[in-house]
Design an enzyme around this catalytic site. Structure first.
Site, PDB file in Angstrom:
ATOM      1  N   TYR A  72       0.377  -1.219   0.196  1.00 26.01           N
ATOM      2  CA  TYR A  72       0.054  -0.179   0.050  1.00 26.01           C
ATOM      3  C   TYR A  72       1.071   0.804   0.258  1.00 26.01           C
ATOM      4  O   TYR A  72       0.853   2.178  -0.910  1.00 26.01           O
ATOM      5  CB  TYR A  72      -0.930   0.346   1.342  1.00 26.01           C
ATOM      6  CG  TYR A  72      -2.048   1.343   0.655  1.00 26.01           C
ATOM      7  CD1 TYR A  72      -3.193   1.007   0.361  1.00 26.01           C
ATOM      8  CD2 TYR A  72      -1.802   2.264   1.508  1.00 26.01           C
ATOM      9  CE1 TYR A  72      -4.451   1.823   0.685  1.00 26.01           C
ATOM     10  CE2 TYR A  72      -3.132   3.462   1.361  1.00 26.01           C
ATOM     11  CZ  TYR A  72      -3.904   3.401   0.865  1.00 26.01           C
ATOM     12  OH  TYR A  72      -4.826   3.894   0.941  1.00 26.01           O
ATOM     13  N   PHE A 124      -7.197  20.541 -24.523  1.00 29.74           N
ATOM     14  CA  PHE A 124      -8.133  19.035 -24.916  1.00 29.74           C
ATOM     15  C   PHE A 124      -9.190  19.061 -23.587  1.00 29.74           C
ATOM     16  O   PHE A 124      -9.586  20.406 -22.932  1.00 29.74           O
ATOM     17  CB  PHE A 124      -6.723  18.348 -24.120  1.00 29.74           C
ATOM     18  CG  PHE A 124      -7.843  16.754 -24.890  1.00 29.74           C
ATOM     19  CD1 PHE A 124      -7.639  16.154 -25.825  1.00 29.74           C
ATOM     20  CD2 PHE A 124      -7.448  16.122 -23.352  1.00 29.74           C
ATOM     21  CE1 PHE A 124      -8.458  14.850 -26.042  1.00 29.74           C
ATOM     22  CE2 PHE A 124      -9.015  14.380 -23.925  1.00 29.74           C
ATOM     23  CZ  PHE A 124      -8.772  14.073 -24.908  1.00 29.74           C
ATOM     24  N   ASP A 125     -10.145  18.042 -24.669  1.00 31.75           N
ATOM     25  CA  ASP A 125     -11.356  18.137 -24.112  1.00 31.75           C
ATOM     26  C   ASP A 125     -11.903  17.997 -22.671  1.00 31.75           C
ATOM     27  O   ASP A 125     -12.739  18.767 -21.469  1.00 31.75           O
ATOM     28  CB  ASP A 125     -12.202  17.412 -24.832  1.00 31.75           C
ATOM     29  CG  ASP A 125     -12.280  16.031 -24.977  1.00 31.75           C
ATOM     30  OD1 ASP A 125     -11.384  15.370 -24.411  1.00 31.75           O
ATOM     31  OD2 ASP A 125     -13.014  15.566 -26.012  1.00 31.75           O
ATOM     32  N   ASP A 215       0.468  19.596 -20.635  1.00 25.36           N
ATOM     33  CA  ASP A 215      -0.339  18.530 -20.441  1.00 25.36           C
ATOM     34  C   ASP A 215       0.857  17.379 -21.662  1.00 25.36           C
ATOM     35  O   ASP A 215       0.371  17.613 -23.221  1.00 25.36           O
ATOM     36  CB  ASP A 215      -2.058  19.153 -21.551  1.00 25.36           C
ATOM     37  CG  ASP A 215      -2.369  18.300 -21.082  1.00 25.36           C
ATOM     38  OD1 ASP A 215      -2.335  17.076 -20.980  1.00 25.36           O
ATOM     39  OD2 ASP A 215      -4.057  18.278 -22.471  1.00 25.36           O
ATOM     40  N   ALA A 217       0.998  14.261 -22.816  1.00 28.10           N
ATOM     41  CA  ALA A 217       0.464  12.964 -23.798  1.00 28.10           C
ATOM     42  C   ALA A 217       1.547  12.294 -24.336  1.00 28.10           C
ATOM     43  O   ALA A 217       1.577  11.247 -24.318  1.00 28.10           O
ATOM     44  CB  ALA A 217      -1.120  12.780 -23.605  1.00 28.10           C
ATOM     45  N   LYS A 258      -0.887   7.522 -23.323  1.00 26.82           N
ATOM     46  CA  LYS A 258      -0.449   7.818 -24.658  1.00 26.82           C
ATOM     47  C   LYS A 258       1.386   7.518 -24.736  1.00 26.82           C
ATOM     48  O   LYS A 258       1.476   6.551 -25.570  1.00 26.82           O
ATOM     49  CB  LYS A 258      -0.514   9.386 -25.262  1.00 26.82           C
ATOM     50  CG  LYS A 258      -1.759   9.886 -24.690  1.00 26.82           C
ATOM     51  CD  LYS A 258      -3.238   9.424 -24.779  1.00 26.82           C
ATOM     52  CE  LYS A 258      -4.635   9.744 -24.285  1.00 26.82           C
ATOM     53  NZ  LYS A 258      -4.899  11.086 -24.251  1.00 26.82           N
ATOM     54  N   HIS A 450     -20.769  13.611 -28.025  1.00 30.09           N
ATOM     55  CA  HIS A 450     -21.186  12.234 -29.176  1.00 30.09           C
ATOM     56  C   HIS A 450     -20.640  10.634 -28.036  1.00 30.09           C
ATOM     57  O   HIS A 450     -20.373   9.678 -28.776  1.00 30.09           O
ATOM     58  CB  HIS A 450     -19.586  12.880 -29.436  1.00 30.09           C
ATOM     59  CG  HIS A 450     -18.813  12.755 -28.067  1.00 30.09           C
ATOM     60  ND1 HIS A 450     -18.505  14.039 -27.347  1.00 30.09           N
ATOM     61  CD2 HIS A 450     -17.690  11.918 -28.406  1.00 30.09           C
ATOM     62  CE1 HIS A 450     -17.538  13.832 -26.698  1.00 30.09           C
ATOM     63  NE2 HIS A 450     -16.680  12.951 -26.661  1.00 30.09           N
TER      64      HIS A 450
HETATM   65  C1  LIG Z   1      -5.830  11.599 -23.308  1.00 25.62           C
HETATM   66  C2  LIG Z   1      -5.163  12.842 -22.581  1.00 25.62           C
HETATM   67  C3  LIG Z   1      -5.836  13.500 -22.304  1.00 25.62           C
HETATM   68  C4  LIG Z   1      -6.496  12.430 -20.570  1.00 25.62           C
HETATM   69  O1  LIG Z   1      -5.884  11.271 -20.411  1.00 25.62           O
HETATM   70  P1  LIG Z   1      -6.770  10.325 -20.212  1.00 25.62           P
HETATM   71  O2  LIG Z   1      -5.702   9.468 -19.423  1.00 25.62           O
HETATM   72  O3  LIG Z   1      -8.043   9.546 -20.858  1.00 25.62           O
HETATM   73  O4  LIG Z   1      -8.099  11.015 -18.810  1.00 25.62           O
HETATM   74  C5  LIG Z   1      -5.674  15.111 -21.473  1.00 25.62           C
HETATM   75  N1  LIG Z   1      -4.935  15.383 -22.665  1.00 25.62           N
HETATM   76  C6  LIG Z   1      -4.213  14.811 -23.647  1.00 25.62           C
HETATM   77  C7  LIG Z   1      -3.792  15.929 -24.218  1.00 25.62           C
HETATM   78  C8  LIG Z   1      -4.865  13.634 -24.290  1.00 25.62           C
HETATM   79  O5  LIG Z   1      -4.217  12.839 -25.328  1.00 25.62           O
END
Ligand SMILES: *Cc1c(COP(=O)(O)O)cnc(C)c1O
Length: 458
Positions: A72, A124-125, A215, A217, A258, A450
């Site tokens: 843990y 990103f969304d 951000d 990814a 990613k 969507h």
């Molecule tokens: C996928 C993504 C996120 C969110 O990540 P999740 O692992 O899907 O929660 C945030 N920012 C970018 C640029 C992404 O491609």
């Protein structure tokens, strides 16, 4: 003869995928209400819905899974991940989270307050969602070149420094907690941000005392584009470029699904110990104890290994070239695609592909359905359905670009699969005038429609 690119790995385990008939697909897509999210995966032959968590782990990552420490607190897997993050990014503090949006939730809980504004490049969304959920506002400062698919600009993810400066001047600094740079910029088509731009953004934000977070990814794909396209970086290794990129950030959020090539996981990392302590509280509240934050020990092990593999040049070279191979072949057949090609996906401009379909009939979704019917290939709409309704007027928002995205999972599909996708799209393109009508909505949710929307043919 020049030797072509070839994958820097070979296959050790395989998973069967199955072709279907057009009759089967007609029935499946009707039952799925013309929403490709509603299809079962076995009804899909080649799945290009997303590159998120869909990559193939390596033999080394699978062996790391067996070595996971499931304690843990204070698990060796936690320290392994800490060391990997320090080595690759340079950030001294980090918190593991279950995925990227978990990292956003933890960080923004500590940073963003009601009424704040958060400038960035086409957030990103989920990032935008987590900003707006806190009654704050995301302001897009992406360069204008990003929105013209025919402009061949090498760094379409860049932030327009004039736009950013005007936001920083317009609002009091206390209202701007952070500038977010998304690398690569997913929403504008997986487009990279140059190191020069990163450096300038940091300099400008510093003049106002505002931190910069990435951000991240697809940070490794971004580094690859810098190496290939930016003056002065040819001879630098991917890891050197990555370290330089992060040296201009105060911290980062990461969706490990990613570029770290794992099926689940994420983290937030930063320089500030004070912020780390504040964010730790939210990590415990939302994700799990600070030494696992929603991940198993084995998952942290696979992620550590994935961070190293995802930043190796031969891997990135084959990945980016595979995406470009798809894009170039589509382009050669006259199919309108976003250029230059992004890192993780090819974006088809559906309103140029099906110019006779009005935007009220969901052009990109219509094209996604046609491609599925033709071939069993599942792409994803990045257009009017995704853009959703205006929260005040409840009218459809029509984005500048109506995209069908073909997202390539990492280390999963072969060149033959790419050729199959190309042939399928060429067939649809050749009979595009037979596609007379689009779709209409019969049911939709109030937000993020969507995913669950139900449609019918007109
Ligand atoms: C996928 C993504 C996120 C969110 O990540 P999740 O692992 O899907 O929660 C945030 N920012 C970018 C640029 C992404 O491609």
């Amino acid at each position: 003869m020049e030797l072509p690119f070839a994958e820097s790995y070979k296959t050790k385990m395989v998973e069967t995928i199955r072709k279907s008939t057009r009759e089967e697909r007609e029935e499946w897509i009707r039952k799925a209400k013309y929403n490709l999210f509603n299809l079962k995966s076995e009804q899909v032959f080649i799945d290009l819905l997303t590159d998120s968590g869909t990559g193939a782990m390596s033999d080394k990552q699978w062996s790391e899974m067996m070595l996971g420490d499931e304690s843990y607190a204070g698990a060796s897997s936690y320290y392994k991940l800490r060391d990997a993050i320090r080595e690759i990014t340079g950030f001294p503090y980090f918190l593991p989270t279950h995925q990227g949006r978990g990292a956003e939730n933890v960080l923004f809980s500590a940073m963003i307050k009601e009424g704040n504004v958060v400038p960035g490049n086409a957030h990103f969304d989920t990032t935008k969602g987590h900003i707006e959920y806190r009654k704050a506002r995301a302001i897009d400062c992406t360069i204008d070149e990003a929105f013209d698919i025919e402009v061949d600009y090498p760094f379409k993810g860049n932030i327009d420094l004039n736009k950013l400066r005007s936001v920083l001047e317009q609002y009091p600094v206390e209202m701007i907690p952070v500038v977010i740079v998304t690398i690569t910029c997913n929403s504008s088509g997986g487009q990279p941000v140059s190191l020069e731009n990163i450096r300038e953004v940091k300099k400008l934000a510093s003049e106002y005392g505002i931190p910069v977070f990435f951000d991240s990814a697809r940070f490794a794909e971004n580094a690859y584009f810098i190496k290939i396209r930016e003056e002065g970086y040819r001879d630098k290794s991917i890891r050197e470029i990555v370290r330089e990129m992060f040296s201009y950030a105060d911290g980062m959020t990461m969706s490990s699904k990613k570029d770290a090539i794992v099926n689940m996981g994420g983290f937030v990392a930063m320089n500030s110990h004070i912020l780390f302590e504040q964010a730790s509280m939210y990590n415990i509240l939302f994700e799990g104890y600070i030494s696992y934050g929603g991940m198993s020990g084995r998952d942290m092990n696979a992620l550590s290994q994935g961070l190293y593999e995802g930043t190796e040049y031969p891997y990135l070279e084959s990945r980016i070239n595979q995406v470009a191979y798809l894009g170039q072949n589509l382009k050669d057949h006259g199919i309108p695609v976003q250029q230059p090609f992004g890192g993780h996906a090819i974006f088809i401009e559906a309103s140029k592909f099906l110019p006779h379909i009005p935007k009220e009939e969901f052009i990109a979704q219509t094209l996604a359905v046609e491609l599925y019917l033709e071939s069993g290939v599942r792409g994803v709409e990045i257009g009017t359905l995704l853009a959703d309704r205006d929260p005040d007027t409840r009218k459809n928002r029509y984005p500048d670009l109506e995209f069908l995205r073909l997202t390539i999972p990492r280390r999963v599909y072969s060149k033959n699969h790419m050729d199959y996708i190309i042939a399928a799209l060429v067939n649809v393109y050749n009979r595009r005038n037979e596609v007379k009508k689009g779709l209409r909505i019969i049911r939709e949710a109030a937000i993020l429609r969507h995913f669950t929307v139900e449609l019918d043919r007109l």
